[in-house]
Every structure is written in C-alpha cells, then in structure tokens.
Motif scaffolding. Structure first.
Motif, mmCIF file in Angstrom:
data_model
loop_
_atom_site.group_PDB
_atom_site.id
_atom_site.type_symbol
_atom_site.label_atom_id
_atom_site.label_comp_id
_atom_site.label_asym_id
_atom_site.label_seq_id
_atom_site.Cartn_x
_atom_site.Cartn_y
_atom_site.Cartn_z
ATOM 1 N N UNK A 159 0.827 -1.191 0.000
ATOM 2 C CA UNK A 159 0.000 0.000 0.000
ATOM 3 C C UNK A 159 0.868 1.250 0.000
ATOM 4 N N UNK A 160 0.306 2.410 -0.390
ATOM 5 C CA UNK A 160 1.070 3.652 -0.396
ATOM 6 C C UNK A 160 1.729 3.901 0.941
ATOM 7 N N UNK A 161 2.942 4.402 0.874
ATOM 8 C CA UNK A 161 3.707 4.628 2.084
ATOM 9 C C UNK A 161 4.447 3.393 2.531
ATOM 10 N N UNK A 162 4.355 2.290 1.775
ATOM 11 C CA UNK A 162 5.079 1.087 2.124
ATOM 12 C C UNK A 162 4.383 0.271 3.185
ATOM 13 N N UNK A 163 3.129 0.548 3.502
ATOM 14 C CA UNK A 163 2.427 -0.174 4.557
ATOM 15 C C UNK A 163 1.798 -1.431 4.000
ATOM 16 N N UNK A 164 1.747 -2.436 4.802
ATOM 17 C CA UNK A 164 1.095 -3.689 4.447
ATOM 18 C C UNK A 164 -0.308 -3.659 5.023
ATOM 19 N N UNK A 165 -1.332 -4.067 4.242
ATOM 20 C CA UNK A 165 -2.702 -4.013 4.752
ATOM 21 C C UNK A 165 -2.813 -4.753 6.072
ATOM 22 N N UNK A 166 -3.388 -4.056 7.048
ATOM 23 C CA UNK A 166 -3.580 -4.657 8.351
ATOM 24 C C UNK A 166 -2.350 -4.620 9.219
ATOM 25 N N UNK A 173 7.755 5.530 0.925
ATOM 26 C CA UNK A 173 7.517 4.911 -0.379
ATOM 27 C C UNK A 173 8.687 5.229 -1.308
ATOM 28 N N UNK A 174 9.135 4.218 -2.042
ATOM 29 C CA UNK A 174 10.256 4.402 -2.965
ATOM 30 C C UNK A 174 9.775 5.062 -4.247
ATOM 31 N N UNK A 175 10.331 6.238 -4.551
ATOM 32 C CA UNK A 175 9.987 6.917 -5.803
ATOM 33 C C UNK A 175 10.529 6.171 -7.012
ATOM 34 N N UNK A 176 11.525 5.321 -6.804
ATOM 35 C CA UNK A 176 12.127 4.610 -7.925
ATOM 36 C C UNK A 176 11.350 3.393 -8.369
ATOM 37 N N UNK A 177 10.452 2.866 -7.523
ATOM 38 C CA UNK A 177 9.723 1.650 -7.891
ATOM 39 C C UNK A 177 8.216 1.750 -7.679
ATOM 40 N N UNK A 179 4.324 2.467 -8.103
ATOM 41 C CA UNK A 179 3.429 2.515 -9.260
ATOM 42 C C UNK A 179 2.545 3.757 -9.179
ATOM 43 N N UNK A 180 1.792 3.973 -10.250
ATOM 44 C CA UNK A 180 0.866 5.106 -10.267
ATOM 45 C C UNK A 180 -0.165 4.958 -9.157
ATOM 46 N N UNK A 181 -0.642 3.728 -8.918
ATOM 47 C CA UNK A 181 -1.637 3.506 -7.875
ATOM 48 C C UNK A 181 -1.072 3.816 -6.492
ATOM 49 N N UNK A 182 0.192 3.430 -6.254
ATOM 50 C CA UNK A 182 0.805 3.713 -4.956
ATOM 51 C C UNK A 182 1.009 5.211 -4.756
ATOM 52 N N UNK A 191 -4.318 11.007 -9.551
ATOM 53 C CA UNK A 191 -3.859 10.183 -10.682
ATOM 54 C C UNK A 191 -3.003 10.961 -11.679
ATOM 55 N N UNK A 192 -3.354 12.221 -11.929
ATOM 56 C CA UNK A 192 -2.598 13.007 -12.911
ATOM 57 C C UNK A 192 -1.190 13.291 -12.399
ATOM 58 N N UNK A 193 -1.071 13.747 -11.157
ATOM 59 C CA UNK A 193 0.250 14.037 -10.602
ATOM 60 C C UNK A 193 1.078 12.762 -10.441
ATOM 61 N N UNK A 194 0.407 11.663 -10.090
ATOM 62 C CA UNK A 194 1.127 10.391 -9.985
ATOM 63 C C UNK A 194 1.714 9.992 -11.335
ATOM 64 N N UNK A 195 0.949 10.225 -12.409
ATOM 65 C CA UNK A 195 1.458 9.920 -13.745
ATOM 66 C C UNK A 195 2.635 10.830 -14.101
ATOM 67 N N UNK A 196 2.584 12.106 -13.680
ATOM 68 C CA UNK A 196 3.710 13.013 -13.928
ATOM 69 C C UNK A 196 4.973 12.524 -13.225
ATOM 70 N N UNK A 197 4.813 12.010 -12.014
ATOM 71 C CA UNK A 197 5.981 11.510 -11.273
ATOM 72 C C UNK A 197 6.592 10.308 -11.984
ATOM 73 N N UNK A 198 5.745 9.391 -12.452
ATOM 74 C CA UNK A 198 6.254 8.206 -13.151
ATOM 75 C C UNK A 198 6.920 8.600 -14.469
#
Length: 233
Positions: A159-166, A173-177, A179-182, A191-198
């Motif tokens: 999950x975003x921030x490197x957290x595991x559900x539960x 969160x690693x900017x190098x790996x 995803x857009x969803x993370x 979603x738009x800014x996430x795509x710009x980062x990728x």
C-alpha cells in the motif's frame, strides 16, 4: 795561348752566333741550373706526396663505465614508493535490492552501483515464462534499498507509504519503484500528478534524491514539504 785552346777558339768563331751563345755556357752555370732543377723536382714531389688521399681510421667506441650504487648513510632509510597495485581510491559501494514477484529466484541481491532493472532480473534468474512485463522499465537505474516487483497486480502490491494491509507502516515509499496507484495514495497526489511523477522517473532513469521531486510538474514547495517525509529515492 796553348795551341789546343787557340784551335778551339778559332773553331767557335766560325760557328753561328746562336750556337756560339749556347756553347759559351760555362760548366759552373750548367751545374747551378742542374741543382735548381733537382730542387724544383724535389719540392714538386713533396707537395704531391703530402696532398695524396689518406685512409682515416675512426676512433674506437668505449662503453661508459657503470654508475656506482648510491651509498646510504648509516641510520638513514631509503624512502619507499607506494606499494604496487595500490589504487587511487575505492570504487563506488555496491547496492542491495529486493527482487520479488514472478522471477525464477526472488530474493535480496547485491549489485554493482549503477545497475539497472535488467541487471536485477538477470541476477534473479530471469522472468518466469508468460509473465506480463508491460510497464516495467528495464533500463531504469536502481538505487540502494529498492524493491523490484515483477508481474504483481496492483491489488497485491504494498500500500502507499510502504504499509502492508492490516499492519504497521513499513517506511517511506520508494519513488524509484512505486506505481501510479501507490503514488495516487499519497496525500495531495492524484492520478494526474502520480502519472507526472512516473513519467519524470522514466525520462530521468530514476530518482537519485528526494529533492528531484521539486522538478516534477505540479509539485510546489508546500506539497513537497508534505511528501518529503513519506517518500525516498
């Protein structure tokens, strides 16, 4: 006058004048002329002998004497140069990456600095047959501590921030790996800014520092201050 001398004188007077002049030369004059001629011939012979070509012999070459070894005074030590093979400095430290997902040998691998995703896949034995690698940038430069997931669905990713559900947060969160969803799950990132980062990451070959996030279109100083503690290169 003796009779013989008188007869010679009378005979000479009957001769022509030019012959009388030649016969009138006395013996002493003839001897003097002979001496002069002999001297002239001797001088000419000496000049000819001294002017004749002579053979010149080149002097023999002698090898220089070997230099005497330097004498080190008692108690003094000769300065030693640097040890053979000593390098000017250590090379860049290797990086450690976690390779998971649909690869033959998942796990943590130690790779040389500057390695790319393609190198990480090769270190993990390659991608399993039939794995969808769409969206995987094999030319991206890896950073130390990065996680590479191959063929993992968005629902199975951390999950975003490197957290595991539960579970508790696992770290930035690693900017190098990521995803857009993370990236979309980060505060203030849609979603738009996430795509710009990728897209920025793909064009630059990865993030070398969090500060490069300022260069992404749509991230100002306020938003960067909010994201800085939540992400890493």
């Amino acid at each position: 006058m003796p009779a013989g001398a008188a007869r010679r004188l009378a005979a000479r007077e009957r001769l022509p004048v030019w012959l009388q002049a030649r016969c009138a030369v006395e013996p002493r004059t003839v001897a003097a002329v002979g001496v002069v001629l002999v001297a002239a011939v001797g001088f000419a012979g000496q000049q000819y002998w001294s002017a004749r070509p002579r053979e010149v012999t080149a002097p023999a070459l002698t090898a220089p004497a070997p230099a005497a070894p330097a004498v080190v005074p008692a108690g003094a030590t000769a300065s030693a140069g640097p040890p053979a093979g000593a390098g000017g400095g250590a090379g860049p430290a290797p990086i450690v990456v976690d390779i998971g997902g649909k690869v033959r040998e998942p796990g943590v691998r130690r790779l040389p600095a500057g390695s790319r995703v393609e190198d990480a896949l090769a270190a993990a034995g390659g991608v399993r047959p039939g794995t969808d690698t769409t969206g995987l940038n094999r030319a991206r430069v890896l950073v130390d501590g990065e996680q590479v997931l191959v063929g993992v669905d968005a629902t199975d990713r951390p999950q975003p921030g490197g957290a595991v559900p539960g579970g508790p947060p696992a770290g930035p969160l690693s900017l190098g790996s990521a995803t857009v969803e993370q990236l979309d799950g980060l505060p203030g990132v849609g979603p738009v800014l996430a795509r710009h980062i990728v897209d920025f990451r793909t064009a630059r070959g990865g993030f070398r520092s969090v500060e490069e996030l300022r260069q992404v279109n749509g991230i100002g100083e306020r938003r960067f201050a909010e994201l800085r503690p939540l992400v890493r290169p």
